[in-house]
Motif scaffolding. Structure first.
Motif, PDB file in Angstrom:
ATOM      1  N   ILE A 170       1.354  -1.180  -0.275  1.00 12.33           N
ATOM      2  CA  ILE A 170       0.088  -0.094   0.201  1.00 12.33           C
ATOM      3  C   ILE A 170       0.815   1.538   0.232  1.00 12.33           C
ATOM      4  N   ASN A 171       0.750   2.026  -0.345  1.00 15.20           N
ATOM      5  CA  ASN A 171       1.261   3.376  -0.870  1.00 15.20           C
ATOM      6  C   ASN A 171      -0.104   4.618  -0.306  1.00 15.20           C
ATOM      7  N   TYR A 172       0.744   5.101   1.305  1.00  9.23           N
ATOM      8  CA  TYR A 172       0.032   5.531   2.678  1.00  9.23           C
ATOM      9  C   TYR A 172      -0.642   7.089   1.523  1.00  9.23           C
ATOM     10  N   TRP A 173       0.212   7.529   0.576  1.00  7.66           N
ATOM     11  CA  TRP A 173      -0.387   8.463   0.290  1.00  7.66           C
ATOM     12  C   TRP A 173      -1.108   8.294  -0.975  1.00  7.66           C
ATOM     13  N   TRP A 174      -1.781   7.281  -1.386  1.00  7.43           N
ATOM     14  CA  TRP A 174      -3.264   6.956  -2.497  1.00  7.43           C
ATOM     15  C   TRP A 174      -3.847   8.240  -1.714  1.00  7.43           C
ATOM     16  N   PRO A 175      -4.251   8.895  -3.276  1.00  5.02           N
ATOM     17  CA  PRO A 175      -5.913   9.649  -2.580  1.00  5.02           C
ATOM     18  C   PRO A 175      -7.155   8.075  -2.792  1.00  5.02           C
ATOM     19  N   GLY A 176      -8.150   8.698  -2.590  1.00  2.00           N
ATOM     20  CA  GLY A 176      -8.959   7.903  -1.141  1.00  2.00           C
ATOM     21  C   GLY A 176      -9.477   7.120  -0.076  1.00  2.00           C
ATOM     22  N   PHE A 177      -8.105   7.166   0.663  1.00  2.00           N
ATOM     23  CA  PHE A 177      -8.191   7.500   1.819  1.00  2.00           C
ATOM     24  C   PHE A 177      -8.841   8.136   2.969  1.00  2.00           C
ATOM     25  N   PRO A 178      -9.699   7.354   3.331  1.00  2.00           N
ATOM     26  CA  PRO A 178     -10.219   8.721   5.264  1.00  2.00           C
ATOM     27  C   PRO A 178      -8.557   8.932   5.633  1.00  2.00           C
ATOM     28  N   ALA A 179      -8.722   9.834   6.034  1.00  2.00           N
ATOM     29  CA  ALA A 179      -7.451  10.934   6.160  1.00  2.00           C
ATOM     30  C   ALA A 179      -7.177   9.815   7.555  1.00  2.00           C
TER      31      ALA A 179
ATOM     32  N   LEU B 121      -8.158   6.511   8.797  1.00  3.04           N
ATOM     33  CA  LEU B 121      -7.827   5.431   8.557  1.00  3.04           C
ATOM     34  C   LEU B 121      -6.142   5.111   8.226  1.00  3.04           C
ATOM     35  N   SER B 122      -5.987   5.913   7.233  1.00  9.03           N
ATOM     36  CA  SER B 122      -4.885   6.168   6.758  1.00  9.03           C
ATOM     37  C   SER B 122      -3.191   6.409   7.165  1.00  9.03           C
ATOM     38  N   THR B 123      -3.415   7.387   8.266  1.00  3.77           N
ATOM     39  CA  THR B 123      -2.598   7.672   9.639  1.00  3.77           C
ATOM     40  C   THR B 123      -2.753   6.537  10.550  1.00  3.77           C
ATOM     41  N   GLU B 124      -3.418   6.416  11.063  1.00  7.50           N
ATOM     42  CA  GLU B 124      -3.467   5.398  11.793  1.00  7.50           C
ATOM     43  C   GLU B 124      -2.574   4.041  11.865  1.00  7.50           C
ATOM     44  N   ALA B 125      -3.198   3.436  10.451  1.00  4.92           N
ATOM     45  CA  ALA B 125      -1.963   2.619  10.223  1.00  4.92           C
ATOM     46  C   ALA B 125      -0.727   2.785   9.785  1.00  4.92           C
ATOM     47  N   TYR B 126      -0.878   3.798   8.915  1.00  2.00           N
ATOM     48  CA  TYR B 126       0.942   4.289   8.801  1.00  2.00           C
ATOM     49  C   TYR B 126       1.756   4.552  10.290  1.00  2.00           C
ATOM     50  N   ASN B 127       0.731   4.491  11.251  1.00  2.00           N
ATOM     51  CA  ASN B 127       1.284   5.308  12.384  1.00  2.00           C
ATOM     52  C   ASN B 127       2.019   3.556  13.582  1.00  2.00           C
ATOM     53  N   ARG B 128       1.089   2.688  13.323  1.00  2.00           N
ATOM     54  CA  ARG B 128       1.303   0.700  13.485  1.00  2.00           C
ATOM     55  C   ARG B 128       2.501   0.736  12.682  1.00  2.00           C
ATOM     56  N   GLN B 129       3.070   1.617  11.731  1.00  2.00           N
ATOM     57  CA  GLN B 129       4.106   1.319  11.298  1.00  2.00           C
ATOM     58  C   GLN B 129       5.800   0.750  12.393  1.00  2.00           C
TER      59      GLN B 129
END
Length: 376
Positions: free
Chosen positions: A201-210, A212-220
């Protein structure tokens, strides 16, 4: 006897005398020297910094100082070479022809589907598989102009030069799954069917709710957050970031235990044969293989996968996506969201599976049957 002269000195005269003495004894830099020294220091620092962020030139396979060419290769229209490896039945006898796209820090030998597929299924379904080194990996020439689109066009040209026909199947694993998204965008008319195996997944793809993508990114892991942040916002700094010793670089290249699920740790033994060819993976240089992979994969894409249209509106083919719910590299939450946005994708979520699930016994048999003949 001579008499002494008694002279009185005022306090003001004494202070003035002291000041003159101090002024004469204090050290002063020549006019302008400090400014010149500062300029020279800055020039030297900038020269060092420029050199530090510049990757060394790649060691092109077949060149005077480069590794030897040992694999069959095609020459693309822009002059680059693409190395490949064939598996399964001869393509002249094949009923189904598959292009397999390897993941990050891998090469044509990491053709997971071809290596784990049951020989009986290969013969029964008449399966031919070709894997290839993506640009900069193994024995394929680097592509300094590589984009998301260029990879899809490379695959199309590979298929044409190998004579795979007007339509063929594409299966991509991990970072190779990102390439499959580009095939769905740029060459959908050439596809007979598609398999995405835990596509990155590219966390910066447009279309993700902010949120949702931020939460997933911060889990890395923090180290991975920083590495991906650099690749996206400052790609010119990726080489330095991934080679400097002050901060830890991306963890995926070494598959440290912190990013492996329980199942992944068990499956690592099935990758032991990599020792025979792992030196080939980065032999042309880490920048044109690993680092450019990060810059393109996590850069600003020309499209979002969530805006894609169904390439098989008449059900003449199908698109399948497999994802482990315990994958610690690719967030399952974002994969679920993509599957919701694209209801024409057949989404398979695997309970207890991690990132390396294609190596599990029998898994690729099920994957290939689902893509080729629609068997669940």
């Amino acid at each position: 006897m001579a008499g002494g002269v008694n002279r009185k000195i005022s306090a003001a005269s004494a202070r003035a005398h002291t000041r003159r003495a101090k002024q004469k004894s204090s050290f002063q830099l020549p006019s302008g020297l400090l400014k010149k020294t500062t300029v020279l220091f800055m020039v030297g620092f900038l020269a060092w910094a420029y050199k530090a962020v510049q990757p060394p030139p790649p060691k092109i396979c077949g060149s005077t100082d480069g590794p030897p060419v040992t694999a069959p290769r095609i020459q693309l229209s822009d002059g680059r070479h693409l190395a490949y490896k064939e598996h399964g039945v001869p393509k002249e006898m094949a009923t189904h022809k598959i292009v397999f796209v390897h993941g990050y820090d891998s090469c044509r030998h990491d053709a997971t589907v071809a290596k784990t597929l049951s020989p009986d299924i290969v013969e029964e379904l008449g399966i031919y598989i070709v894997s290839f080194d993506r640009p900069g990996y193994g024995e394929s020439d680097p592509n300094p102009k590589r984009t998301v689109k260029s990879m899809a066009l490379d695959i199309e040209e590979l298929a044409d030069q190998l004579g795979l026909g007007s339509k063929f199947y594409v299966i991509g694993f991990s970072m190779g799954g990102q390439v499959v998204w580009s095939c769905l965008k740029y060459i959908p008319h050439r596809l007979a069917g598609v398999g995405l195996l835990t596509p990155v997944i590219n966390y910066w793809w447009p279309g993700f709710p902010a949120n949702l993508s931020t939460e997933a990114y911060n889990r890395q892991l923090q180290r991975d957050q920083w590495a991906l942040r650099v690749a996206h916002h400052a790609p010119w700094l990726t080489y330095w970031w991934e080679t400097q010793k002050w901060f830890p670089a991306l963890s995926v290249a070494t598959l440290i235990p912190d990013i492996l699920s329980h199942q992944d740790r068990e499956l690592m033994s099935k990758r032991s044969d990599r020792e025979n060819y792992v030196a080939q993976v980065r032999q042309q240089g880490e920048y044109e293989s690993l680092h450019r992979d990060l810059n393109v994969g996590f850069g600003t894409w020309e499209f979002s996968p969530m805006d894609l249209e169904n390439p098989f509106p008449n059900k003449e083919g199908s698109v399948h996506l497999w994802q482990g719910d315990e994958d610690m590299i690719v967030p399952v939450t974002l994969q679920r969201y993509i599957a919701q946005r694209l209801p024409w994708i057949h989404y398979h979520e695997l309970a207890g599976a991690g990132h390396l699930f294609p190596h599990a016994d029998g898994m690729c048999d099920s994957i290939v049957k689902a893509i080729l003949i629609g068997q669940k």
